[in-house]
Design a protein around this motif. Structure first.
Motif, PDB file in Angstrom:
ATOM      1  N   LYS A 285      -8.705  -9.106 -10.795  1.00 45.45           N
ATOM      2  CA  LYS A 285      -9.573 -10.090 -10.139  1.00 45.45           C
ATOM      3  C   LYS A 285      -9.587  -9.943  -8.620  1.00 45.45           C
ATOM      4  N   ASP A 286      -8.753  -9.042  -8.102  1.00 47.37           N
ATOM      5  CA  ASP A 286      -8.746  -8.779  -6.663  1.00 47.37           C
ATOM      6  C   ASP A 286      -9.669  -7.581  -6.427  1.00 47.37           C
ATOM      7  N   PRO A 287     -10.731  -7.742  -5.612  1.00 45.85           N
ATOM      8  CA  PRO A 287     -11.706  -6.658  -5.432  1.00 45.85           C
ATOM      9  C   PRO A 287     -11.083  -5.337  -4.973  1.00 45.85           C
ATOM     10  N   ARG A 288     -10.145  -5.416  -4.044  1.00 50.09           N
ATOM     11  CA  ARG A 288      -9.511  -4.198  -3.531  1.00 50.09           C
ATOM     12  C   ARG A 288      -8.668  -3.535  -4.626  1.00 50.09           C
ATOM     13  N   ASP A 289      -7.873  -4.343  -5.329  1.00 45.52           N
ATOM     14  CA  ASP A 289      -7.069  -3.811  -6.436  1.00 45.52           C
ATOM     15  C   ASP A 289      -7.973  -3.223  -7.514  1.00 45.52           C
ATOM     16  N   ALA A 290      -9.102  -3.889  -7.786  1.00 42.02           N
ATOM     17  CA  ALA A 290     -10.039  -3.397  -8.809  1.00 42.02           C
ATOM     18  C   ALA A 290     -10.530  -1.994  -8.452  1.00 42.02           C
TER      19      ALA A 290
ATOM     20  N   ASP B 124       0.827  -1.215   0.000  1.00 39.27           N
ATOM     21  CA  ASP B 124       0.000   0.000   0.000  1.00 39.27           C
ATOM     22  C   ASP B 124       0.859   1.263   0.000  1.00 39.27           C
ATOM     23  N   LEU B 125       2.007   1.212   0.675  1.00 33.94           N
ATOM     24  CA  LEU B 125       2.887   2.378   0.705  1.00 33.94           C
ATOM     25  C   LEU B 125       3.377   2.694  -0.711  1.00 33.94           C
ATOM     26  N   ILE B 126       3.778   1.675  -1.447  1.00 35.09           N
ATOM     27  CA  ILE B 126       4.252   1.888  -2.822  1.00 35.09           C
ATOM     28  C   ILE B 126       3.096   2.416  -3.682  1.00 35.09           C
TER      29      ILE B 126
ATOM     30  N   ILE C 161     -10.004   7.506  -2.166  1.00 38.59           N
ATOM     31  CA  ILE C 161      -9.889   6.077  -2.477  1.00 38.59           C
ATOM     32  C   ILE C 161     -10.288   5.254  -1.248  1.00 38.59           C
ATOM     33  N   ASP C 162      -9.898   5.726  -0.055  1.00 39.78           N
ATOM     34  CA  ASP C 162     -10.337   5.065   1.181  1.00 39.78           C
ATOM     35  C   ASP C 162     -11.853   4.979   1.234  1.00 39.78           C
ATOM     36  N   ASP C 163     -12.539   6.069   0.848  1.00 45.07           N
ATOM     37  CA  ASP C 163     -14.006   6.076   0.844  1.00 45.07           C
ATOM     38  C   ASP C 163     -14.548   5.008  -0.099  1.00 45.07           C
ATOM     39  N   LEU C 164     -13.960   4.956  -1.306  1.00 46.90           N
ATOM     40  CA  LEU C 164     -14.378   3.932  -2.276  1.00 46.90           C
ATOM     41  C   LEU C 164     -14.204   2.532  -1.689  1.00 46.90           C
ATOM     42  N   LEU C 165     -13.052   2.309  -1.070  1.00 45.40           N
ATOM     43  CA  LEU C 165     -12.744   0.984  -0.513  1.00 45.40           C
ATOM     44  C   LEU C 165     -13.669   0.632   0.647  1.00 45.40           C
ATOM     45  N   THR C 166     -13.877   1.567   1.570  1.00 47.42           N
ATOM     46  CA  THR C 166     -14.716   1.260   2.729  1.00 47.42           C
ATOM     47  C   THR C 166     -16.174   1.045   2.325  1.00 47.42           C
TER      48      THR C 166
END
Length: 151
Positions: free
Chosen positions: A113-118, A82-84, A134-139
């Protein structure tokens, strides 16, 4: 550092025979990527193209300049993918540039195919580089945030 366009090197390699490889590597050694420095040079090149300063990238990625610098020059190696990704977002890297940076750092590329990566891919493709957006999208998708939790 001198540069030779990769296209030019590709053209040379295209019709090369195996017995010519030694001289190619010797003649072009100064243009070859040093695995330890490849990530740093790549980050620097992309940021220079976009006219973004490394110190701004550290700030936007939420890391100190001294720590960020050690990560980017690979003086210190992180296992925090995540840092990179945050460094790439801070540098407004597109999907290809982000994947290349991850690969050069020795990490897996963003995987559709990874939901978080998508979610991250969609954000990047829509030029959403703000990590809190992006945090909002993920949460909203029930996925782990990209920002480091505040200590």
């Amino acid at each position: 550092m001198q540069k030779k366009p990769t296209d030019e090197l590709n053209d040379i390699l295209e019709n090369m025979r195996p017995d010519q490889l030694d001289s190619y590597l010797k003649d072009n050694s100064k243009y070859m990527a040093d695995n330890k420095k490849a990530f740093y040079y790549y980050m620097k090149d992309v940021l220079d193209e976009k006219n973004i300063k490394l110190k701004d990238v550290y700030s936007f990625a939420g890391v100190s300049e001294s720590y960020g610098s050690k990560i980017v020059t690979m003086e210190k190696h992180t296992k925090d993918r995540d840092l990179i990704i945050r460094l790439c977002l801070a540098g407004h890297f597109n999907w290809d540039e982000t994947n290349r940076a991850l690969k050069l750092y020795g990490m897996t590329e963003l995987y559709a195919k990874d939901p978080r990566d998508a979610c991250i891919i969609v954000a990047i493709n829509n030029r959403i580089f703000d990590q809190y957006e992006i945090d909002d999208l993920l949460t909203k998708q029930g996925l782990k945030k990209i920002t480091a939790d505040e200590q």
